[in-house]
Design an enzyme around this catalytic site. Structure first.
Site, mmCIF file in Angstrom:
data_model
loop_
_atom_site.group_PDB
_atom_site.id
_atom_site.type_symbol
_atom_site.label_atom_id
_atom_site.label_comp_id
_atom_site.label_asym_id
_atom_site.label_seq_id
_atom_site.Cartn_x
_atom_site.Cartn_y
_atom_site.Cartn_z
ATOM 1 N N SER A 183 -32.787 35.315 -0.791
ATOM 2 C CA SER A 183 -33.661 35.411 0.385
ATOM 3 C C SER A 183 -32.928 36.167 1.494
ATOM 4 C CB SER A 183 -33.982 34.000 0.879
ATOM 5 O OG SER A 183 -34.672 34.039 2.095
ATOM 6 N N TYR B 250 -31.702 25.232 3.597
ATOM 7 C CA TYR B 250 -32.224 26.224 2.647
ATOM 8 C C TYR B 250 -31.353 27.493 2.685
ATOM 9 C CZ TYR B 250 -35.449 29.819 0.867
ATOM 10 O OH TYR B 250 -36.009 30.875 0.175
#
Ligand code: NAP
Length: 275
Positions: free
Chosen positions: A141, A154
């Site tokens: 990501s 995360y």
């Protein structure tokens, strides 16, 4: 057909980015082993991507369980006889402050996003080495470069995934195995709906305006595999944010802080944009 004769194992393929990658890989001639924990939801995706019994195999697999990962690879070998591409895409988010997030949930996220991906790599690499090569795609990501507030846990899983991918690439290139780290920005999927939310979840609102569909990630992933790249930021313009953050972090931090909104509002804005 750019992937004719190749067999790809794609984790978390029942929706979102995994499903889009599966669709494109199938169109390019690959045979697919597709996994998610919910087998019925995985099987329901097969007609959507245009697959059938001859070119797809659906497996129920929780990537955080090594016995299930091994069973998935064995099933792939039994049906198609080889594994050329592994796409480590299974993952989820945890939307909470560092102060309040539950460490048990944080660990559970690491078990899937990072350790699950590593277990899949460890199961696939010996097969690829025996075959003389392969390609591993780790879907990380932009959060692997920039830590957003209320998504710190995360982001930690994705920073760690980037580190694993970069080291593995150098270790494995001599065996003709390329590891590419794909870093999507804000992509319109059910990711935000599916993530674990804390007591007062907030997210960076402005990111929604830059969102694109998962098909964009799929196309950039295919390009990165074919060119045997080290990393792909997708869509490409997220490089600007990453470079800005590296060179003027204060500027980006102020922007992130100013753009925080309740998560429910950000999800509603995202839904409005994709309609
Ligand atoms: P999504 O729509 O929520 O899909 C997640 C997929 O992963 C589902 O198929 C889910 O199926 C599967 N999954 C979750 N936990 C699993 C586990 N333990 N074992 C096997 N499968 C599992 O999310 P997405 O947006 O497509 O995200 C896919 C990947 O892209 C994730 O790694 C995410 O971190 C990354 N990413 C997403 C975005 C974004 O904005 N959407 C941005 C950057 C990176 P089951 O629940 O049935 O297992």
């Amino acid at each position: 057909m750019k992937l004719q004769g190749k067999v790809a194992v794609i984790t978390g393929a029942s929706m979102g980015i995994g499903e889009a990658i599966a669709k494109l890989f199938l169109e390019e001639g690959a045979k697919l082993v597709l996994c998610a924990r919910d087998l019925a939801r995985m099987q329901a995706a097969v007609p959507r991507i245009g697959g059938g019994d001859d070119n797809t195999l659906c497996v129920s697999c929780d990537v955080s369980k090594r016995d299930q990962v091994d069973a998935m690879m064995q099933a792939a070998m039994k049906k198609f006889g080889r594994v050329d591409i592994l796409v480590n895409n299974a993952g989820f988010g945890l939307n909470d402050s560092i102060e309040k997030m539950k460490v048990a949930e944080f660990k559970q996220m690491f078990d899937t996003n990072l350790f699950g991906a590593v277990e899949c790599m460890q199961a696939a690499i010996p097969l690829m080495r025996q075959q003389g090569g392969g390609d591993i795609v780790n879907v990380s990501s932009v959060s692997g470069h920039i830590s957003s507030p209320y998504m710190g846990g995360y982001a930690a899983t994705k920073h760690a995934m980037n580190a694993i991918g970069m080291a593995a690439r150098v270790e494995l290139l001599r065996h003709n195995i390329n590891v590419v780290t794909v870093c999507p920005g804000y992509i319109s999927t059910d990711f935000s709906k599916n993530m674990i939310k804390g007591s007062q979840p907030q997210r960076v609102g402005g990111a929604v305006r830059y969102s694109v569909g998962p098909d964009v990630v799929a196309r950039d992933t295919l390009k990165a595999v074919l060119k045997r790249k080290r990393q792909a930021l997708t869509p490409w313009f997220y490089w600007i944010f990453v470079k800005l953050y590296q060179n003027a972090p204060g500027l980006i931090e102020r922007q992130l802080s100013k753009s925080l909104k309740p998560t429910s509002q950000v999800i509603a804005e995202g839904a409005k944009k994709s309609n």
